[in-house]
Every structure is written in C-alpha cells, then in structure tokens.
Design an enzyme around this catalytic site. Structure first.
Site, mmCIF file in Angstrom:
data_model
loop_
_atom_site.group_PDB
_atom_site.id
_atom_site.type_symbol
_atom_site.label_atom_id
_atom_site.label_comp_id
_atom_site.label_asym_id
_atom_site.label_seq_id
_atom_site.Cartn_x
_atom_site.Cartn_y
_atom_site.Cartn_z
ATOM 1 N N ASP A 1 28.176 61.385 71.996
ATOM 2 C CA ASP A 1 28.712 59.923 71.588
ATOM 3 C C ASP A 1 27.859 59.242 70.573
ATOM 4 O OD1 ASP A 1 30.658 57.897 71.951
ATOM 5 O OD2 ASP A 1 30.529 57.873 74.001
ATOM 6 N N TRP B 1 33.803 58.230 66.519
ATOM 7 C CA TRP B 1 34.891 57.018 66.336
ATOM 8 C C TRP B 1 35.352 57.060 64.865
ATOM 9 C CZ3 TRP B 1 30.449 53.419 68.194
ATOM 10 C CH2 TRP B 1 29.838 53.936 69.532
ATOM 11 N N GLY B 2 35.640 57.929 64.074
ATOM 12 C CA GLY B 2 36.231 57.736 62.880
ATOM 13 C C GLY B 2 35.225 57.037 61.800
ATOM 14 N N ALA C 1 31.849 57.168 59.079
ATOM 15 C CA ALA C 1 31.250 57.895 58.145
ATOM 16 C C ALA C 1 31.927 59.147 57.609
ATOM 17 C CB ALA C 1 29.878 58.592 58.736
ATOM 18 N N ASP D 1 38.136 54.483 71.507
ATOM 19 C CA ASP D 1 38.644 55.298 72.855
ATOM 20 C C ASP D 1 40.266 54.960 72.933
ATOM 21 O OD1 ASP D 1 36.178 55.916 73.529
ATOM 22 O OD2 ASP D 1 36.110 54.973 75.293
#
Ligand SMILES: *[C@@H]1O[C@H](CO)[C@@H](O)[C@H](O)[C@H]1NC(C)=O
Ligand SMILES: *[C@@H]1O[C@H](CO)[C@@H](O)[C@H](O)[C@H]1NC(C)=O
Ligand SMILES: *[C@@H]1O[C@H](CO)[C@@H](O)[C@H](O)[C@H]1NC(C)=O
Ligand SMILES: *[C@@H]1O[C@H](CO)[C@@H](O)[C@H](O)[C@H]1NC(C)=O
Ligand SMILES: *[C@@H]1O[C@H](CO)[C@@H](O)[C@H](O)[C@H]1NC(C)=O
Ligand SMILES: *[C@@H]1O[C@H](CO)[C@@H](O)[C@H](O)[C@H]1NC(C)=O
Length: 482
Positions: free
Chosen positions: A229, A278-279, A281, A299
């Site tokens: 994470d 989380w999409g 970079a 999420d």
C-alpha cells in the site's frame, strides 16, 4: 450482506488516529470515520488518497496525473530496460532495477482478500474459512488460488530486539506462518499486506526502510503474494513534480516499490507483487518492471458508479496489459452492498475481459447460487487465464454509425479459442447490434455466435448479430467462422 465494505474499520481506527499527525504536513486529515482535524497548514491541501485516508500535501506538489499518456504501439509487455543511470541523480542513481519474478503472475491473480469483507476485523478463523470455502464451493477447482490477508494483521510496534513485525497474537494465535501452512495444506497460495511508507493505512508498521527484513520474514512465513500500500509516506519520499528525466520509473514513488521488489528477489522465493499505488506516478508506464499488477485508483465501492468509473480509467491504459503486467481495478464487491445481479455480472465480466486481478472480497459463505455461478463461469475465467493471449479485450465501434460512449459498451478480444465480443449495457436501451465486419479480426460473412455465460451456441448469423442485454448487464460471446 448489506454494506459489508463498511465494517469495523472506522471504529477501530478512530482511536488510533485522533492523536496522530492531524493537520501537520503530510499528516492525515480525513478518511472514513476520521475524527481528527481536517485543515492543513497554509500552502498545504487535504488530498484524498483513498476513502480511508486523506493526507496534507503541499499545494504545489500536485498528485501525478491520471490522464492518458502516450500509447506505445507495440502490444508486448513492457520489459526491464537499462535506464540511463549516468544521467540520474540522488537516490534514483543507486536504486535497484531488479524486476519481479516471472515464475509467478503470468496471468492475473485469482483469489480472495479479507478487506472488503472484514476490514480490520480479521482473525485466523475468518481467513481459514475462506480457504476452506475455496475447496467446498468449487472455487479452487475453478482456478482461484490466493488467500490474502489485508491490513491490520500485526501489533502496532516491531519487536524491539529483532526489528521484525509481530503478528497480532489475539487475531492469529498460530502466527502468520501457521495460517500460511494451513492454506498451503489445502493446495492454495497465501498472501499478505504491507505498505511502502512508515505505517500502513490503518497505522500498523509499514515496510519503508525495512524492506529486506520484512521480505525475509514474509519468505520465512511462506508468503506467496504481497499487496503493498501507499499510506504514510515521509515527505522526502513523495514526488513534488515529474522526475528530472521525465521517467516516472525513477520517481521516489516508484523507488519505494522497487526497493521491495529487490528485497523479495533476494529471498529467493517467488512472490506475486501488487503495487497498491492508487493510480499515482503514471504507474501503468513502469509497473511491469516492478511488480505483476498495480492499482489504477483508490479503493473500490459496491456501486455501479465505481464499476463504470474504473472501466473508464482502465480503457485509457490497455496497452499496459499483457502477461505479467496487469492493471488492477481493485478487489471484488460481489456479495457486498446492493449491486443488482446484472451489475454483479458486469463487475465480474469486465474484470475478466480487461484482465484485472480478481480477488473476491466477501464472506463467501453468504453467496447464493446465482452469484457462485457468476464467479465460477468457466468461459470467462478461461479468457482471463488464457496462457496464449495476454492482452485484454478492447473497445470497438459495433456499427459504422455507432455513437461513442464513456465507458465504451462494445469490446472485442482474442483467446486461444478465437475472437470474443463483450457488450456492457451502461444505458437503458437493451437491444444491441454489432456488424461482424466491424469486429477486429473478423470480416463480413456468416459467423457462429456462442454465449460464454450459458456455454451454448446461439446460432449462425450473416452480416450482424442483434441481442438483448439488460440494463447494467454484460453479454459475452465467442464468434467463430461459420
Ligand atoms: C463509522 O462509524 C460508525 C459508528 O461507529 C459505524 O457504524 C460505521 O460502520 C463506521 N464506518 C466505517 C466505514 O467503518
Ligand atoms: C531474481 O532476479 C534474477 C535476475 O532477474 C532472476 O533470474 C531470478 O529469477 C529472480 N528471483 C526471484 C526469486 O525473483
Ligand atoms: C522478539 O524477538 C525475540 C527473539 O526472536 C523473541 O524471543 C521475543 O519473543 C520477541 N518478542 C515478541 C514480543 O514477539
Ligand atoms: C529520505 O530520508 C531518509 C532518512 O534520511 C533517507 O534514508 C532516504 O534515502 C531519503 N529518501 C530519498 C528519496 O531521498
Ligand atoms: C442471489 O442474489 C441476487 C442479488 O444479489 C439475486 O438477484 C438473485 O436472484 C439471488 N439468487 C438466488 C438463487 O437466490
Ligand atoms: C435510464 O433510465 C433512468 C430511469 O428512467 C434515468 O434516470 C436514466 O437517466 C436513464 N439512463 C440513461 C443512460 O439513459
């Protein structure tokens, strides 16, 4: 199973976080049931990282965009290429470049994860119940393999003498290794969770700076899969702007993940590695050089709007998907909330034809026979797990005059069996037509249409095929020469 995804997370966490870094730079400032401050220092902005965690970020340090990037023209999986290390400075000059194991993760992961069902409220019994249900409900036979524990499995502090993360003895009386060995005894694989920051999203120890020790520990325990994470990232490990050479592989974000890839490699144990980033970079550009799959967003939720929005995001990055290289649309919500059965079919079918990992996220014992039939559909799973074609289905225009919709409604893809067409009904009109000449790889003429949901041939048709698709449902066909 109403709202299983809103279980005990907040109530467990409220206590943990109230005295934490509220309102400080990089501190938490929001998230489900967050009770601390929500304002950030001047020049800092409270930014939602996922529904459970908002963080104070410098207003100039815009989050890396999730807009489409230049689409490569080849369909081969991105491979590890030598970076021009001579031009790199700082930590990027010495960061490890080792790639993920190719002994595992060729096709997208199939399994279960504890988070959407239980949040932090986990224990050995619940994990082993899911493992046993993989056998008793026929899920293992259908191809489901991984039983994965998410956040909240450890105690809050590391072992003072060894530095190792300590499994919570109340939740896991046999330790994590004890759970792993029982999962392995059923012929299944076992996954765990950590974080590329100083603490997990729920505040338990993270692995940043402890990658080798934690990878060694996970390997000793028999871990096969790591979800990694992106919470609680120290200031100097975030990315204020595009990296100097323009390659996000050399961003601080990517390097935090690369360090764990290298640490896992050193253990000699093949891990499947999921970047829960989380999409951020532009991960789709470099993810395959670091792991097997990467999250495209925050999420999931058990809602139709989540399903359509993640499909919309993912279709902008389909060139990233191939063997060992999978855009992760997040864990399944079938069994949670009040998705209609048509929406549950679309949830499963879209994850299958876009080759996302499929990790079930509910109390499997509560699924009814209709839901079990969806998640064990042999032909959709065969498309998802095809070992001869790694690329996903792609949008196509079904007729010369078809309007463009977002997300697209018509997709075609190939498998070892031939050409497939998937129709997602995002609207209310239930009559759907595609011309064979418009399907990539087919041409005008007569074709045999086979329904992948029922496993039955529908018939042979000339020129085009018209079918009925319920609102929010997805139809799935194999179309072969007549
Ligand atoms: C937030 O807290 C309320 C009250 O304790 C609880 O009912 C609810 O489930 C919590 N929500 C989440 C997502 O944990
Ligand atoms: C470690 O990396 C090397 C070089 O890429 C590779 O040959 C080996 O299979 C990797 N081992 C593991 C366990 O990932
Ligand atoms: C810390 O590690 C030592 C050495 O392995 C062990 O004896 C001790 O029980 C551990 N402490 C905890 C709290 O796990
Ligand atoms: C951030 O600071 C820590 C502690 O000084 C250091 O180990 C780490 O390399 C730094 N990270 C970057 C990206 O420079
Ligand atoms: C299973 O539940 C869905 C709703 O999630 C419902 O539409 C369906 O009819 C149920 N099937 C059976 C066999 O009860
Ligand atoms: C579908 O019908 C519903 C109810 O009539 C309406 O609210 C909705 O806007 C329609 N959606 C589309 C995409 O036409």
């Amino acid at each position: 199973m109403a709202a299983a995804s809103t279980l005990l997370y907040g109530s467990v966490l409220a206590g943990l976080f109230t005295s934490a870094l509220a309102q400080s730079e990089y501190g938490q400032c929001g998230g489900v049931n967050w009770t601390g401050g929500t304002t950030c220092p001047d020049g800092w902005v409270c930014t939602s990282m996922n529904p459970y965690y908002s963080q104070c970020l410098e207003s100039t340090s815009t989050a890396p965009s999730t807009t489409p990037t230049t689409i490569p023209t080849t369909s081969t999986a991105p491979t590890t290429t030598a970076s021009s290390t001579s031009t790199l400075t700082g930590i990027a000059a010495s960061a490890p470049t080792i790639g993920p194991s190719h002994d595992v993760g060729k096709t997208p992961a199939l399994g279960w994860n504890s988070w959407n069902a239980y949040g932090c409220n986990i224990n050995e019994d619940k994990i082993l119940a899911a493992a046993n249900q993989f056998i008793s409900l026929g899920l293992a036979k259908a191809g489901y393999q991984y039983i994965n524990i998410d956040d909240c499995w450890s105690v809050m502090t590391r072992n003072a003498s060894t530095g190792r993360i300590i499994p919570d003895p109340a939740k896991f009386p046999d330790g994590i290794s004890g759970v792993a060995s029982q999962v392995h005894a059923l012929g299944l694989k076992f996954g765990i969770y950590s974080d590329a920051g100083t603490a997990t999203c729920a505040g338990f120890p993270g692995s940043l700076g402890n990658e080798e020790l934690d990878a060694t520990t996970f390997a000793e325990w028999g871990v096969d899969y790591l979800k990694y994470d992106n919470c609680n990232v120290p200031a100097n490990w975030t990315d204020a702007s595009t990296p100097p050479d323009g390659d996000w592989y050399n961003s601080n974000s990517a390097i935090r993940y690369r360090q764990m890839t290298a640490a896992m490699n050193e253990t000699g144990r093949p891990f499947q590695f999921n970047l829960c980033i989380w999409g951020n970079a532009n991960v789709w550009d470099w993810g395959a050089r670091v792991g097997h799959s990467w999250r495209m967003s925050g999420d999931s939720s058990a809602s139709w709007s989540y399903i359509t929005s993640i499909i919309t995001t993912n279709v902008q990055h389909l060139d990233s998907i191939d063997f060992y290289s999978h855009n992760d649309m997040d864990m399944m919500e079938i069994g949670n909330g009040d998705l209609t059965i048509q929406e549950q079919r679309t949830h499963f079918a879209a994850w299958a034809f876009l080759k996302s990992p499929i990790l079930l996220g509910t109390d499997l014992g509560q699924l009814n026979t209709t839901q079990l039939a969806i998640i064990t559909n042999a032909e959709l799973l065969a498309f998802h797990q095809d070992t001869t074609v790694g690329t996903p289905a792609r949008p196509f225009a079904p007729t010369p005059s078809a309007p463009t919709t977002s997300p697209p409604q018509f997709y075609s893809g190939t498998s070892a069996k031939g050409t497939h067409v998937f129709i997602v009904n995002t609207g209310n009109a239930t009559s759907k037509t595609f011309d064979f000449a418009n399907v990539p790889g087919l041409g005008s003429g007569s074709y045999k249409v086979h329904d992948m949901w029922t496993g039955k041939d529908v018939g042979t048709f000339a020129t085009s095929y018209t079918t009925t698709v319920d609102t929010h449902d997805t139809a799935a066909f194999l179309v072969t020469a007549a």
